[in-house]
Design a protein around this motif. Structure first.
Motif, PDB file in Angstrom:
ATOM      1  N   ASN A  28       0.802  -1.224   0.000  1.00 31.04           N
ATOM      2  CA  ASN A  28       0.000   0.000   0.000  1.00 31.04           C
ATOM      3  C   ASN A  28       0.834   1.273   0.000  1.00 31.04           C
ATOM      4  N   ILE A  29       2.125   1.144   0.211  1.00 33.28           N
ATOM      5  CA  ILE A  29       2.993   2.315   0.169  1.00 33.28           C
ATOM      6  C   ILE A  29       3.115   2.779  -1.278  1.00 33.28           C
ATOM      7  N   MET A  30       2.905   4.055  -1.491  1.00 33.36           N
ATOM      8  CA  MET A  30       2.806   4.554  -2.855  1.00 33.36           C
ATOM      9  C   MET A  30       4.152   4.864  -3.527  1.00 33.36           C
ATOM     10  N   PRO A  31       5.109   5.536  -2.858  1.00 33.26           N
ATOM     11  CA  PRO A  31       6.332   5.923  -3.573  1.00 33.26           C
ATOM     12  C   PRO A  31       7.145   4.727  -4.054  1.00 33.26           C
ATOM     13  N   ALA A  32       7.792   4.919  -5.200  1.00 31.69           N
ATOM     14  CA  ALA A  32       8.671   3.886  -5.759  1.00 31.69           C
ATOM     15  C   ALA A  32      10.011   3.917  -5.037  1.00 31.69           C
ATOM     16  N   PRO A  33      10.630   2.752  -4.822  1.00 30.58           N
ATOM     17  CA  PRO A  33      11.888   2.714  -4.072  1.00 30.58           C
ATOM     18  C   PRO A  33      13.137   2.798  -4.942  1.00 30.58           C
ATOM     19  N   TYR A  34      14.153   3.473  -4.386  1.00 34.74           N
ATOM     20  CA  TYR A  34      15.505   3.481  -4.925  1.00 34.74           C
ATOM     21  C   TYR A  34      16.318   2.373  -4.252  1.00 34.74           C
ATOM     22  N   PHE A  35      17.325   1.870  -4.964  1.00 34.60           N
ATOM     23  CA  PHE A  35      18.295   0.948  -4.389  1.00 34.60           C
ATOM     24  C   PHE A  35      19.674   1.316  -4.931  1.00 34.60           C
ATOM     25  N   ARG A  36      20.712   1.139  -4.111  1.00 36.22           N
ATOM     26  CA  ARG A  36      22.046   1.490  -4.587  1.00 36.22           C
ATOM     27  C   ARG A  36      23.121   0.676  -3.878  1.00 36.22           C
ATOM     28  N   LYS A  37      24.292   0.650  -4.543  1.00 40.24           N
ATOM     29  CA  LYS A  37      25.472  -0.001  -3.987  1.00 40.24           C
ATOM     30  C   LYS A  37      26.697   0.558  -4.709  1.00 40.24           C
ATOM     31  N   VAL A  38      27.774   0.761  -3.964  1.00 41.34           N
ATOM     32  CA  VAL A  38      29.050   1.178  -4.546  1.00 41.34           C
ATOM     33  C   VAL A  38      30.004  -0.010  -4.508  1.00 41.34           C
ATOM     34  N   PHE A  39      30.733  -0.210  -5.589  1.00 39.36           N
ATOM     35  CA  PHE A  39      31.663  -1.324  -5.667  1.00 39.36           C
ATOM     36  C   PHE A  39      32.903  -0.894  -6.443  1.00 39.36           C
ATOM     37  N   LYS A  40      33.974  -1.678  -6.281  1.00 36.39           N
ATOM     38  CA  LYS A  40      35.236  -1.359  -6.943  1.00 36.39           C
ATOM     39  C   LYS A  40      35.794  -2.614  -7.606  1.00 36.39           C
ATOM     40  N   PRO A  41      35.828  -2.638  -8.933  1.00 37.59           N
ATOM     41  CA  PRO A  41      36.416  -3.801  -9.611  1.00 37.59           C
ATOM     42  C   PRO A  41      37.864  -4.011  -9.164  1.00 37.59           C
ATOM     43  N   ALA A  42      38.223  -5.279  -8.972  1.00 33.09           N
ATOM     44  CA  ALA A  42      39.535  -5.590  -8.410  1.00 33.09           C
ATOM     45  C   ALA A  42      40.654  -5.520  -9.436  1.00 33.09           C
ATOM     46  N   LYS A  43      40.334  -5.689 -10.709  1.00 30.73           N
ATOM     47  CA  LYS A  43      41.367  -5.784 -11.735  1.00 30.73           C
ATOM     48  C   LYS A  43      40.947  -4.995 -12.977  1.00 30.73           C
ATOM     49  N   VAL A  44      41.687  -5.165 -14.036  1.00 30.44           N
ATOM     50  CA  VAL A  44      41.391  -4.473 -15.293  1.00 30.44           C
ATOM     51  C   VAL A  44      40.213  -5.173 -15.973  1.00 30.44           C
ATOM     52  N   ILE A  45      39.220  -4.391 -16.325  1.00 31.48           N
ATOM     53  CA  ILE A  45      37.982  -4.933 -16.873  1.00 31.48           C
ATOM     54  C   ILE A  45      38.139  -5.254 -18.350  1.00 31.48           C
ATOM     55  N   LYS A  46      37.726  -6.474 -18.712  1.00 32.53           N
ATOM     56  CA  LYS A  46      37.681  -6.860 -20.118  1.00 32.53           C
ATOM     57  C   LYS A  46      36.263  -6.702 -20.658  1.00 32.53           C
ATOM     58  N   SER A  47      35.292  -7.196 -19.919  1.00 30.24           N
ATOM     59  CA  SER A  47      33.885  -7.088 -20.319  1.00 30.24           C
ATOM     60  C   SER A  47      33.012  -7.202 -19.086  1.00 30.24           C
ATOM     61  N   ALA A  48      31.758  -6.777 -19.227  1.00 32.18           N
ATOM     62  CA  ALA A  48      30.823  -6.854 -18.094  1.00 32.18           C
ATOM     63  C   ALA A  48      29.406  -6.988 -18.612  1.00 32.18           C
ATOM     64  N   ARG A  49      28.628  -7.788 -17.935  1.00 30.29           N
ATOM     65  CA  ARG A  49      27.228  -7.997 -18.253  1.00 30.29           C
ATOM     66  C   ARG A  49      26.393  -7.814 -16.987  1.00 30.29           C
ATOM     67  N   ALA A  50      25.268  -7.146 -17.141  1.00 27.84           N
ATOM     68  CA  ALA A  50      24.306  -7.024 -16.040  1.00 27.84           C
ATOM     69  C   ALA A  50      23.096  -7.889 -16.365  1.00 27.84           C
ATOM     70  N   TYR A  51      22.725  -8.741 -15.434  1.00 31.61           N
ATOM     71  CA  TYR A  51      21.547  -9.596 -15.566  1.00 31.61           C
ATOM     72  C   TYR A  51      20.558  -9.143 -14.503  1.00 31.61           C
ATOM     73  N   VAL A  52      19.393  -8.674 -14.944  1.00 27.38           N
ATOM     74  CA  VAL A  52      18.417  -8.117 -14.011  1.00 27.38           C
ATOM     75  C   VAL A  52      17.089  -8.836 -14.166  1.00 27.38           C
ATOM     76  N   ALA A  53      16.607  -9.409 -13.076  1.00 25.47           N
ATOM     77  CA  ALA A  53      15.269  -9.998 -13.016  1.00 25.47           C
ATOM     78  C   ALA A  53      14.449  -9.188 -12.041  1.00 25.47           C
ATOM     79  N   ALA A  54      13.180  -9.002 -12.357  1.00 25.35           N
ATOM     80  CA  ALA A  54      12.343  -8.189 -11.477  1.00 25.35           C
ATOM     81  C   ALA A  54      10.907  -8.665 -11.523  1.00 25.35           C
ATOM     82  N   ALA A  55      10.239  -8.512 -10.419  1.00 25.84           N
ATOM     83  CA  ALA A  55       8.787  -8.622 -10.350  1.00 25.84           C
ATOM     84  C   ALA A  55       8.290  -7.204 -10.141  1.00 25.84           C
ATOM     85  N   GLY A  56       7.698  -6.655 -11.181  1.00 23.22           N
ATOM     86  CA  GLY A  56       7.414  -5.232 -11.250  1.00 23.22           C
ATOM     87  C   GLY A  56       8.155  -4.679 -12.450  1.00 23.22           C
ATOM     88  N   LEU A  57       8.547  -3.426 -12.398  1.00 23.20           N
ATOM     89  CA  LEU A  57       9.322  -2.788 -13.451  1.00 23.20           C
ATOM     90  C   LEU A  57      10.567  -2.167 -12.840  1.00 23.20           C
TER      91      LEU A  57
END
Length: 898
Positions: A158-187
């Motif tokens: 019943n709460i109306m406002p939409a929620p934010y979520f966040r996290k800060v992270f630091k890659p440990a090495k030199v990045i070659k490639s990255a993929r984000a996989y996101v599943a959600a119930a809602g939008l």
């Protein structure tokens, strides 16, 4: 090419070079190579979960009779190794075949792996063509590979406002490639380092959330940086937590809960190691400025509550709360491998009317589905309302009375199709809803304090599943061209990861609307990925006894007494049409047991092989048709498709059983409803006659008699339509397929009431729900249920048809109709093998008919001629019925009379 006078004075070397250039250019025209390499009907897709993905292609070869003699597919994990024939995990070997759709059949595919596939073709002369390489990348390949935990905030439904979520992270090495996989119930909207990832809208697509959830894969390599990174997610309700109230009981869905999501951000480093940044208890959450969001009604945003930089690394989140961990909504999380929803077209305002400095009405000049974006300056706390409508009252203000009739708000806090934007007072501000869409042409902007707006202040975005266009028509009749365009506008307006009925009043996946428009959709757009997803929704919703609801997906509404064959035959009709248009039987195979269960249920409840299980010829002009007749016709259609599928898959016992059942249904219909002496079905109205012809109920010996009766009935009705949705699907085809194409065209192009053209003549830019534009109910101005006409243009005038014996346009049936009232007509369709063209134009002494048959396919041409005309090809007289190979052809129909 340079003119001769100039070439003659060139120095010899330059002249020779010019000739060589011209010769080389000519050679390029005839160069042959593979093209349009796709995996799962997408170009270089990522996130593939199918362990046996489908690989398809076209052959680019402009030579007459171009044909693929053989193919070879080689798959590996390194494109260079493929060339050197190393690291191969599957080699099909050279296959003598003309097919252009192959299922991967090699070693087990690994998750999170990019695979390259090399295609080699041999042409009609058995010579190898230039090799082509494409790729696909696997996704999770199973729930066991997820590392993240589903999280949400600690609020309830019943709460109306939409929620934010966040996290800060630091890659440990030199990045070659990255993929984000996101599943959600809602939008959700995904952000990395302050920027939105990708250009999708309304991800993930709507499913039966407690039975199947979708995840989306993004390539985020360029979104990351060495050092600290911030990932942010904004969650919307969508259909998962439906807070708005309406007659469809979305708020009572069994899965309903506060939106939740799971994310795996998988980073591959240059040394080959992998790190996964994932959702878990270390994330933080806060409420956002989106103070209300409803997929059904609108969105409300309070800019005073903005948290600047909330998705960046330096944001202070010390006042944010801990997240809560959640169970997965279902045990079936699969890849959303389909064309996504996008803001596909930006539409400028055509007219602005200012009533006061607190009241403006913007007119986009056309009806669309999507959102508006407003740019405005004003005092802090100014409340702006953006009311979206299809119609205006006589005084020029917006009228929602045709589309808000099923909304049941408990108070005034959730106005229908009305966004609310509260200004923060910080210079020019911009608002566009993120978790909603609407159907509208007009936007009425009202404000609590004066604001200054102009035509540039607002734009509309036409949003829809961004399926590629593959069909086009043009003609000498502007009304026909506008009608085709309007039909496509309605089709796209009702394609949001599944076909819907209307983009405003309901947004429901009405099954009938979906299959009435299937051919229009497939002639004009490459929609297979959307339909495969929707059929999975059907399988999720089907009850153990075989029954399907009227609307799919559903939160529970639609399992009644009218959800019968004329609507829920989608389970059979959609996969059959996919097979016809693509030559791909996978969906038919996936649905086979569901079709069988459905047909068995209807048979078990029928009496004497007839059924009243259905809704009937919905929204007719005047005439009514017998419910038992129309429902039984679709019962026959389902049984017939099931029998054909059984034969295709080698299920001999099923083939014998269901072909016999189909024959019994057909006989029962004819025994009860057909007068063989008069050639009349039922009361002899347009729907009853045309359905019998369209769906092959009529005994062959009586076909022409029934067709003649239908043409006579149309003429008796003043050459106007007198059908509902079932008749609208059938009537044009029934006429043009049985010797009355001129009558069909007159019916289709009629610009007085009732008819499709009447809408266009009165300014419609989409199809309507009711033939009567002054009706008091069933009056959406953007509906697809009368949309078969958009497919009929290709069939009934252009004559481009599928060949059931060689589906997927492997062999094309070309049966154009040179109808009276048109001087020229052109239809083109990009099929699985390439561009098909059927174009005719009247000449002083006949008709010129241009044809293109793509490489690796053939065509059977049947040109309608009378005794006073002859057909010529390349100056030679030919039969009007002939088979041709790939290539370009110009036929001439010459009249013999002086």
């Amino acid at each position: 090419m340079l003119p001769f006078s100039t070439m003659s004075i060139l120095k010899p070397k330059l002249f020779i070079a010019t000739l060589i250039f011209v010769f080389s250019a000519a050679q390029l025209v005839f160069s042959a190579e593979p093209q349009a390499l796709k995996c799962e009907y997408l170009l270089r897709p990522i996130g593939v979960d199918n362990p046996h993905p489908r690989l398809s292609w076209q052959m680019s070869d402009g030579r007459d009779g171009a044909m693929q003699k053989a193919y070879r597919i080689v798959v590996g994990t390194d494109s260079v190794q493929l060339i050197n024939k190393a690291g191969i995990i599957w080699d099909s070997g050279k296959k003598s075949s003309t097919i252009a759709l192959v299922t991967y059949d090699g070693a087990t595919l690994k998750p999170f792996t990019k695979y390259y596939w090399q295609l080699e073709l041999w042409d009609k002369d058995s010579k190898p063509l230039k090799k082509s390489i494409s790729s696909f990348e696997t996704g999770m390949m199973g729930m066991q590979n997820w590392r993240g935990t589903w999280i949400s905030d600690r609020n309830d439904i019943n709460i109306m406002p939409a929620p934010y979520f966040r996290k800060v992270f630091k890659p440990a090495k030199v990045i070659k490639s990255a993929r984000a996989y996101v599943a959600a119930a809602g939008l959700y909207e995904l952000y990395l380092n302050g920027k939105k990832v990708g250009n999708h809208r309304l991800d993930p697509m709507y499913t039966r959330f407690d039975r199947r959830n979708l995840y989306v894969t993004y390539d985020v390599t360029t979104d990351l940086r060495q050092g600290d990174n911030a990932v942010g997610v904004l969650l919307g309700n969508g259909w998962y937590n439906h807070q708005s109230l309406a007659v469809w009981n979305f708020d009572k869905a069994p899965w309903r809960a506060r939106p939740t999501f799971c994310l795996d951000l998988r980073i591959t480093y240059t040394d080959g190691t992998v790190e996964t940044v994932k959702t878990g208890a270390d994330w933080k959450t806060s409420l956002s400025p989106i103070i209300s969001n409803s997929i059904y009604t609108a969105e409300q945003y309070d800019a005073r509550l903005e948290q600047k930089g909330w998705n960046t690394i330096n944001f202070d989140d010390s006042k944010w709360r801990e997240v809560t961990l959640r169970a997965t909504p279902s045990k079936n999380i699969v890849s959303q491998l389909m064309h996504p929803i996008r803001n596909a077209e930006e539409i400028s305002v055509k007219k602005l009317r200012k009533f006061a400095d607190t009241s403006y009405v913007f007119d986009l000049g056309r009806n669309i589905a999507g959102v508006s974006r407003l740019k405005v300056k004003g005092e802090k706390g100014t409340v702006i309302r953006l009311r979206h409508a299809e119609r205006l009252y006589p005084d020029g203000h917006t009228d929602l009375s045709n589309i808000d009739v099923y909304h049941r708000p408990k108070d005034k806090s959730d106005p229908f199709q009305t966004d609310i934007f509260i200004l923060g007072g910080d210079g020019e501000e911009e608002f566009m809803p993120l978790f909603n869409y609407k159907g509208f042409q007009y936007v009425e902007v009202t404000s609590s304090s004066p604001i200054s707006l102009n035509e540039k202040s607002l734009v509309g975005f036409f949003m829809h599943s961004d399926v590629p266009a593959v069909g086009k028509i043009s003609s000498s009749n502007e009304l026909i061209d506008k009608l085709w365009w309007a039909t496509n506008n309605s089709y796209l307006s009702n394609l949001y990861g599944f076909p819907t009925d209307c983009p405003q009043r309901e947004k429901n996946g009405w099954t009938g609307d979906g299959h009435f428009a299937i051919e229009t959709g497939l002639y004009n757009f490459d929609g297979i990925t959307v339909y495969e997803k929707w059929m999975a929704d059907h399988r999720d919703e089907q009850q153990p006894n075989g029954v399907l609801p009227d609307i799919i997906p559903t939160g529970g509404w639609g399992y009644g007494t009218a959800n019968g064959t004329d609507w829920t035959s989608t389970i059979a009709i959609i996969p059959w049409n996919i097979y016809m248009f693509y030559g791909d039987s996978k969906l038919l195979s996936d649905n086979y047991q569901s079709i069988k269960s459905y047909v068995n249920y209807v048979e078990g409840t029928s009496k004497g092989y007839l059924t009243t299980f259905g809704r009937g010829d919905w929204v007719p002009v005047k005439s009514t048709s017998d419910l038992e007749y129309t429902s039984s016709v679709y019962f026959y259609v389902d049984a017939d498709i099931l029998a054909k599928a059984a034969k295709l898959f080698g299920n001999q016992n099923d083939y014998l059983q269901y072909s016999a059942l189909a024959a019994k249904i057909r006989n029962a219909i004819n025994e009860k409803f057909f007068d063989s002496k008069t050639g009349i079905y039922g009361k002899g109205v347009q729907t009853e006659l045309s359905m019998a012809l369209q769906w092959n109920i009529v005994p062959e010996a009586s076909r022409q008699l029934v067709a003649n009766n239908l043409a006579a009935r149309v003429k008796a009705d003043g050459m106007h339509i007198n059908v509902g949705v079932l008749g609208a699907k059938a009537v044009l085809n029934a006429l043009s397929d049985n010797g009355h194409s001129d009558v069909a065209y007159k019916l289709a192009s009629q610009d007085t009431y009732p008819g499709w053209g009447w809408w266009i003549k009165n300014g419609a830019t989409t199809l309507h729900e009711n033939w009567d534009m002054q009706a008091t109910r069933d009056i959406s101005d953007n509906h697809m249920m009368f949309g078969e006409i958009g497919g009929w243009f290709f069939k009934g005038i252009g004559g481009i048809k599928v060949d059931e014996k060689q589906p997927g346009f492997k062999n094309i049936l070309l049966t154009p109709h040179f109808v009276e009232g048109l001087d020229h007509f052109e239809a083109s369709h990009e099929g699985p093998y390439g561009l098909i063209l059927s174009s005719w134009k009247r000449a002083p002494k006949g008709i010129k008919y241009n044809v293109i048959v793509p490489a690796n396919s053939t065509a059977s041409v049947q040109i309608p001629v009378t005794t006073d005309a002859e057909v010529f090809l390349d100056g030679k007289k030919v039969a009007n019925n002939l088979n041709i190979k790939s290539g370009k052809y110009l036929f001439e129909i010459r009249y013999l009379k002086n």
